[in-house]
Design a protein around this motif. Structure first.
Motif, short mmCIF file in Angstrom:
data_model
loop_
_atom_site.label_atom_id
_atom_site.label_comp_id
_atom_site.label_asym_id
_atom_site.label_seq_id
_atom_site.Cartn_x
_atom_site.Cartn_y
_atom_site.Cartn_z
N ASP A 1 0.73 -1.11 0.06
CA ASP A 1 0.14 0.56 0.01
C ASP A 1 0.81 1.34 0.13
OD1 ASP A 1 -3.18 -1.32 0.09
OD2 ASP A 1 -2.72 -1.63 1.91
N PHE A 2 0.23 2.33 -1.18
CA PHE A 2 1.37 3.28 -0.62
C PHE A 2 0.22 4.27 0.35
CE2 PHE A 2 2.62 2.32 -4.73
CZ PHE A 2 3.01 3.34 -4.87
N SER A 3 1.17 5.42 1.18
CA SER A 3 0.58 6.38 1.72
C SER A 3 -0.41 7.53 1.04
CB SER A 3 1.79 7.32 2.45
OG SER A 3 2.22 8.16 1.04
N GLU A 4 -1.52 7.36 2.69
CA GLU A 4 -2.13 8.66 1.60
C GLU A 4 -1.81 10.04 0.41
OE1 GLU A 4 -5.24 8.60 1.74
OE2 GLU A 4 -5.67 6.12 2.36
N PRO A 5 -1.90 10.16 0.25
CA PRO A 5 -1.31 11.73 -0.56
C PRO A 5 -1.74 12.30 -0.13
CG PRO A 5 -2.39 10.65 -2.53
CD PRO A 5 -3.33 9.65 -0.94
N ASN A 6 0.51 13.24 -0.27
CA ASN A 6 0.20 14.47 0.80
C ASN A 6 0.08 15.73 -0.28
OD1 ASN A 6 0.29 16.69 1.86
ND2 ASN A 6 3.06 16.45 2.11
N VAL A 7 -1.28 16.26 -0.65
CA VAL A 7 -0.87 17.39 -1.32
C VAL A 7 -0.54 18.66 -1.21
CG1 VAL A 7 -2.43 18.52 -2.99
CG2 VAL A 7 -2.98 16.06 -2.12
N SER A 8 -0.31 19.48 -1.13
CA SER A 8 0.35 21.19 -0.59
C SER A 8 0.25 21.83 -2.34
CB SER A 8 1.96 20.82 0.40
OG SER A 8 2.71 20.67 -1.28
N ALA A 9 0.49 23.44 -1.98
CA ALA A 9 0.19 23.87 -2.92
C ALA A 9 1.66 25.64 -2.47
CB ALA A 9 -0.63 24.41 -2.91
N GLU A 10 1.68 26.38 -3.69
CA GLU A 10 2.22 27.50 -2.58
C GLU A 10 2.53 28.52 -3.86
OE1 GLU A 10 7.38 28.05 -2.42
OE2 GLU A 10 6.87 26.00 -2.68
N VAL A 11 2.73 29.50 -3.04
CA VAL A 11 1.99 30.72 -4.28
C VAL A 11 3.47 31.61 -4.94
CG1 VAL A 11 1.23 32.88 -4.51
CG2 VAL A 11 0.18 31.37 -3.06
N SER A 12 3.83 31.03 -6.04
CA SER A 12 4.62 31.43 -6.96
C SER A 12 4.68 32.68 -6.96
CB SER A 12 5.16 30.48 -7.92
OG SER A 12 3.94 30.48 -8.61
N ALA A 13 3.17 33.69 -7.90
CA ALA A 13 3.40 35.25 -8.32
C ALA A 13 1.57 34.73 -7.50
CB ALA A 13 3.50 35.11 -9.72
#
Length: 303
Positions: free
Chosen positions: A148-160
């Motif tokens: 089993d894979f881990s639960e996907p970790n989703v993140s977002a970063e503002v670049s502009a």
């Protein structure tokens, strides 16, 4: 006198040809059905049983047989000769056993390295003095192991960021699974294409997977990341929010405006100095008002 219909040689040959093809098809389907490779699926850490192609009747015993479970026809997983356990590969020590009646190979705990083709070979020992044996069965079994894979970790970063839109870099990562997965993303249920990278020490090692892409966010958007592997799915979601409000940056005065203002101030100070030195007091008031009026007009012109 009645006449029997005659059949042309061409029509007769076509009939025999069709009959021959039909018989060949039936034989092919029967052969394929008898030679279907069995596939067993399991998860890493579980207990799995690999079925053998023969079952010892109740009237006989394991002592009258040779049973070989092997992997890739070279590695001895488990073997019994005349009821005695034979040496086996160290990888399977203390992890394997067989049912003495249906000869099922039980393995626990299952590891990713257990992936592969196994073979059950069963021989019956003859009671004749020369010790001949008869091969009862010899069939392969495929074991597919999933981690089993881990639960996907989703993140977002503002670049502009600006008043019109916000540019973000979105990442999704998952690790520790097997086999090599497929990773996909969707914005408000609409699929998106992105860059994906996989990391694994070998073809039989756990995978780490990461996906990344850039997008312009003009409104609140729901992003979903999905990892698929061997019929299983793991998903996670993240709400991408457009920041509220917009701070308009202050534009500094241009170089020309600064230069003109400086010149006016210098002239203003110089005029005051000259007026104080050479004009009488009454005339000084009049001249002062003129200078003030001139300065105001110049400042209005600059605006």
């Amino acid at each position: 006198m009645a006449c029997l219909p005659t059949t042309s040689p061409a029509l007769a040959s076509r009939r025999w040809l069709g009959l021959g093809l039909f018989v060949l098809l039936c034989l092919s389907l029967g052969y394929a059905q008898n030679n279907v490779v069995k596939i067993v699926k399991s998860k890493a850490g579980d207990k799995v049983g690999l079925p053998c192609c023969h079952e010892i009747p109740t009237s006989e015993s394991l002592q009258r047989h040779r049973v070989y479970w092997q992997k890739n026809t070279t590695v001895v997983v488990l073997a019994y000769v005349e009821g005695k356990k034979m040496p086996q590969d160290k990888q399977y020590e203390n992890r394997t056993e067989i049912n003495t009646r249906n000869l099922t190979l039980w393995m626990s705990p299952v590891e990713i390295l257990d992936n592969g083709s196994y073979q059950c070979v069963v021989q019956r020992l003859s009671s004749s003095p020369n010790g001949d044996s008869v091969v009862l069965c010899n069939e392969p079994v495929i074991l597919l192991v999933t981690a089993d894979f881990s639960e996907p970790n989703v993140s977002a970063e503002v670049s502009a960021d600006s008043c019109e839109l916000t540019e973000m870099v979105v990442r999704c990562s998952s690790h520790g699974g097997y086999p090599k997965p497929q990773i996909s993303g969707a914005l408000n249920n609409e699929p998106v294409a992105w860059n994906v990278s996989w990391v694994s020490e070998s073809s039989l090692s756990p995978y780490n997977v990461t996906g990344k892409f850039k997008l312009n966010v003009t409104k609140d958007t729901n992003f979903t990341c999905t990892v698929k592997y061997n019929g299983f799915t793991k998903s996670s979601s993240l709400l991408l929010t457009k920041p509220e409000g917009c701070a308009v940056p202050t534009v500094p005065p241009s170089y020309n405006v600064i230069t003109a203002t400086s010149i006016i101030i210098i002239i203003f100070l110089l005029a005051i100095t000259l007026a104080a030195r050479y004009l009488p007091r009454h005339g000084l008031r009049i001249q002062w008002k003129r200078v003030q009026k001139s300065v105001r007009s110049h400042l209005r012109a600059l605006k």
